[in-house]
Scaffold this active site. Structure first.
Site, PDB file in Angstrom:
ATOM      1  N   GLU A  58      -6.991 110.685 -17.339  1.00  0.00           N
ATOM      2  CA  GLU A  58      -5.864 111.010 -18.225  1.00  0.00           C
ATOM      3  C   GLU A  58      -5.132 109.777 -18.711  1.00  0.00           C
ATOM      4  O   GLU A  58      -4.741 109.689 -19.875  1.00  0.00           O
ATOM      5  CB  GLU A  58      -4.875 111.944 -17.523  1.00  0.00           C
ATOM      6  CG  GLU A  58      -5.408 113.348 -17.286  1.00  0.00           C
ATOM      7  CD  GLU A  58      -6.329 113.443 -16.080  1.00  0.00           C
ATOM      8  OE1 GLU A  58      -6.360 112.493 -15.260  1.00  0.00           O
ATOM      9  OE2 GLU A  58      -7.032 114.464 -15.959  1.00  0.00           O
ATOM     10  N   HIS A 128       0.356 123.393 -10.279  1.00  0.00           N
ATOM     11  CA  HIS A 128      -0.119 123.915 -11.570  1.00  0.00           C
ATOM     12  C   HIS A 128       0.922 124.750 -12.302  1.00  0.00           C
ATOM     13  O   HIS A 128       0.597 125.407 -13.274  1.00  0.00           O
ATOM     14  CB  HIS A 128      -1.369 124.792 -11.363  1.00  0.00           C
ATOM     15  CG  HIS A 128      -2.632 124.030 -11.173  1.00  0.00           C
ATOM     16  ND1 HIS A 128      -2.856 123.225 -10.092  1.00  0.00           N
ATOM     17  CD2 HIS A 128      -3.756 123.932 -11.934  1.00  0.00           C
ATOM     18  CE1 HIS A 128      -4.059 122.682 -10.182  1.00  0.00           C
ATOM     19  NE2 HIS A 128      -4.629 123.092 -11.297  1.00  0.00           N
TER      20      HIS A 128
END
Ligand SMILES: Cc1ncc(C[n+]2csc(CCOP(=O)(O)OP(=O)(O)O)c2C)c(N)n1
Lengths: 329, 323
Positions: A58, A128
């Site tokens: 990322e 999450h």
């Protein structure tokens, strides 16, 4: 009339913008097979030069996107998990965002960061379930949280065309929303312009993202007794302060419902700005996640941390009828 | 290599050296605030690498960036004005020493976060290749940066996607006070090997050695051969940052610094050209840099009301207590 789902709206916006402008390209993990559905069909349509599956790197590909933008492209990055924004906060908030100022206006960095599935997803647990839009609004990165399919289309299209970095949070709670509409009527929606989903005269409920739908449900429940105006800011930075002020001119009462942590969250900002600058005839209220929350796994615990319709209803009633102060409790 | 005259390389080395001496004086006299990270001793790397690049090639630089920015062709007077925070500076006084940028000559910005410029250089290079051009990018970074995850992630992406980027590691022996051996496990070249990136050790005190190695790397990049890592070994003659002269942290001995200073790029390259040519360059640079200092000192300070110009922001008005 055809039905448009929220995810399909995101997908259409990306495809239409890629069609319109050859500089738009997509980076992300598994975007080729479109595991999140947002990029479905794009690889086949535009080829691997414009739809790039990335390794799980990322930080590197977010920095890459900045460099590609400096070289003339308009990358859109899809992140599978909202918490990945914590990994790349450096590359967004400290690099892409600051280039325009630090270079004295020599450049802008047109990258879009798309989070298709922000906030709580059923029991996806601690890492999450974040909804970190307040962090980006705080540092001044353009921050968008669409609530409906047509707004998802319009705001994402605008984000891609915008010359600055824009983070687009698609709340998982909104992904299932469908809308009857004529596809020809899908148009870009400007940042910084709120939307009144329902007019009312007693109280303004500012609802962020998927909570617009909860606010509308609560407004309907209360329809006989309280007239609720539901105001969706649509983008959190820029924020439609004049739209909110106009609404409060009519109602004079404010409740904010926001699915992020209470302390230093966008809800606090809305309440504070209204208190400083706008017409209020009653103390404002906010309904948020708790201070410092991390969403626990067990469903009941997860739900216990999220704003609920019952909380919102109580807050609206308190705003309208007055409520006991803390010292009196 | 033959097409870059030795005198031109000497001039770049001397320009950087002279620029920084004057910048340090301006730090001492309070004209340049915030201090600088002197590049003294490392000039061969900027001079040798940038000599190979075309104007349309780009670089990203580091907190120790003056050398790269000047070698790529930025105007020394506007650069000095930037250090002094004037509107006449490269970045209109918005960037300063650690963010100097000049898009007109391919400088995408110095960067104050260790390693952060590396993915940006690679991303720009990737976009060039995708557009069908043979432009390349150079990403500079220190030995300290090879411990940053984003740098190693970028090695992987650059190799995987055959990105035309030259990864230039300036190993000056230190990350602030930490010796390379105390921060880097294994080797820097070994990191490149792990990703299948061709890599070379280069004498980073010799401008012509750097130029040779860069020419090979750039040729590979332009031909579609992907990234190359150059580990340029050098020595930082001066402080990590001008603040060091007041704090005086002890991490190396005077004898060690004196030994390091014996490999001086200015002398190495100066010895390669006739004395008269060297004197003429020194004289030309003397007046050019005098002008840069005057230009920096006399440039206008920015208007505080413009503090957030160039940024998307709500502006300075509307804050409680503001008028
Ligand atoms: C990510 C990051 N961590 C720490 C710092 C503080 N810092 C600035 S320069 C520096 C040392 C960098 O060493 P190296 O990469 O070898 O470059 P050199 O200073 O030797 O040129 C440090 C730790 C920073 N700017 N960025």
């Amino acid at each position: 009339m055809p039905k448009l789902s929220y995810l399909k709206a995101l997908n259409r916006a990306i495809g239409d913008e890629m069609d319109r402008d050859g500089a738009v390209c997509v980076f992300g993990e598994d975007v080729g097979v479109a595991v999140t559905h947002a990029t479905a069909g794009l690889l086949k349509r535009f080829g691997p030069d414009r739809v790039l599956d990335t390794p799980i790197s990322e930080q590197a590909f977010t920095g890459f996107a900045t460099g590609a933008a400096l070289a003339g492209l308009r990358p859109l990055i899809e992140f599978q998990i909202p918490a990945l924004l914590f990994l790349v906060f450096e590359q967004i908030a400290n690099q892409a965002h600051k280039f325009s100022l630090m270079t004295g206006g020599q450049t802008r960095v047109p990258v879009t960061y798309l989070l298709p599935g922000s906030g709580s997803r059923e029991s996806w647990a601690g890492q999450h379930s974040d909804h970190p839009y307040s962090l980006f609004a705080h540092v001044g990165v353009k921050t968008v949280v669409p609530a409906t399919p047509s707004d998802a289309y319009g705001l994402l299209a605008t984000a891609i065309r915008d010359d600055d970095p824009v983070v687009v949070f698609a709340p998982s709670g909104a992904l299932g929303v469908r809308e009857d509409l004529d596809f020809d009527r899908l148009v870009p929606v400007p940042l910084g312009v709120g939307r009144i989903h329902r007019s009312g005269s007693d109280v303004t409920v500012v609802a962020v993202g998927h909570l617009v739908h909860d606010a509308l449900a609560v407004a309907e429940e209360l329809a006989g007794s309280v007239s609720v105006e539901v105001f969706d800011p649509r983008s959190l930075f820029p924020f439609d302060w004049s739209g909110l002020a106009a609404s409060l001119e009519r109602t004079g009462r404010l409740v904010v419902v926001d699915d992020s942590n209470r302390s230093c969250g966008i809800g606090a900002e809305i309440v504070a700005t209204a208190a400083e600058e706008m017409r209020l005839i009653a103390p404002p209220r906010r309904v948020t996640r708790p201070d410092g929350a991390v969403l626990p796994f067990a469903r009941a615990l997860d739900l216990a941390c999220q704003p609920t319709r019952a909380q919102l209803r109580t807050a609206v009633e308190q705003a309208v009828n007055g409520h006991p102060s803390r010292s009196a409790e | 290599m033959a097409d870059v005259p030795s005198a031109a390389l000497y001039r770049t080395v001397a320009l950087i050296r002279g620029f920084e001496q004057r910048a340090i004086e301006l730090v001492r006299s309070g004209v340049v605030l915030g201090g600088i990270h002197p590049y003294t001793g490392q000039e061969a790397i900027a001079a040798g690498t940038c000599a190979v690049l075309r104007p349309e090639d780009v670089i990203t630089s580091t907190h120790r960036g003056h050398g790269h920015v000047l070698a790529k062709g930025a105007d020394p007077a506007r650069m000095m004005a930037e250090l002094a925070g004037r509107t006449t500076g490269l970045n209109q006084g918005r960037g300063g020493s650690m963010h100097a940028a000049d898009f007109g000559v391919g400088v995408l910005g110095a960067n104050a976060i260790v390693g952060a410029g590396v993915p940006i250089a690679a991303g720009a290079a990737w976009a060039f290749r995708r557009a069908g051009s043979d432009r390349v990018a150079v990403g500079y970074f220190g030995d300290g940066a090879v411990s940053q995850g984003v740098v190693l992630e970028t090695f992987n992406l650059a190799a995987l996607w055959r990105v035309p980027v030259v990864l230039v590691c300036e190993n000056n022996g230190f990350a602030t006070s930490m010796r390379t051996a105390d921060t880097v496990a294994g080797s820097i070249l070994g990191r490149a090997a792990a990703f299948g990136i061709p890599a070379r050790a280069v004498d980073g005190t010799d401008p012509e050695a750097v130029l040779d190695a860069t020419a090979e790397a750039v040729a590979r990049a332009r031909a579609g051969g992907g990234p190359t890592l150059l580990e340029c070994t050098t020595y930082r003659f001066d402080a990590h940052h001008t603040w060091e002269h007041t704090a005086r942290p002890r991490y190396r001995t005077d004898a060690e610094v004196a030994a390091g200073r014996t490999r001086d790029p200015l002398e190495i390259q100066g010895a390669r050209i006739p004395a008269a040519a060297r004197a003429a360059i020194d004289a030309e640079l003397g007046s050019l840099l005098d002008h840069a200092v005057r230009y920096a000192r006399t440039g206008p300070h920015p208007d505080p009301a413009t503090a957030l110009d160039h940024l998307y922001a709500t502006g300075l008005r509307g804050r409680a207590g503001a008028r």
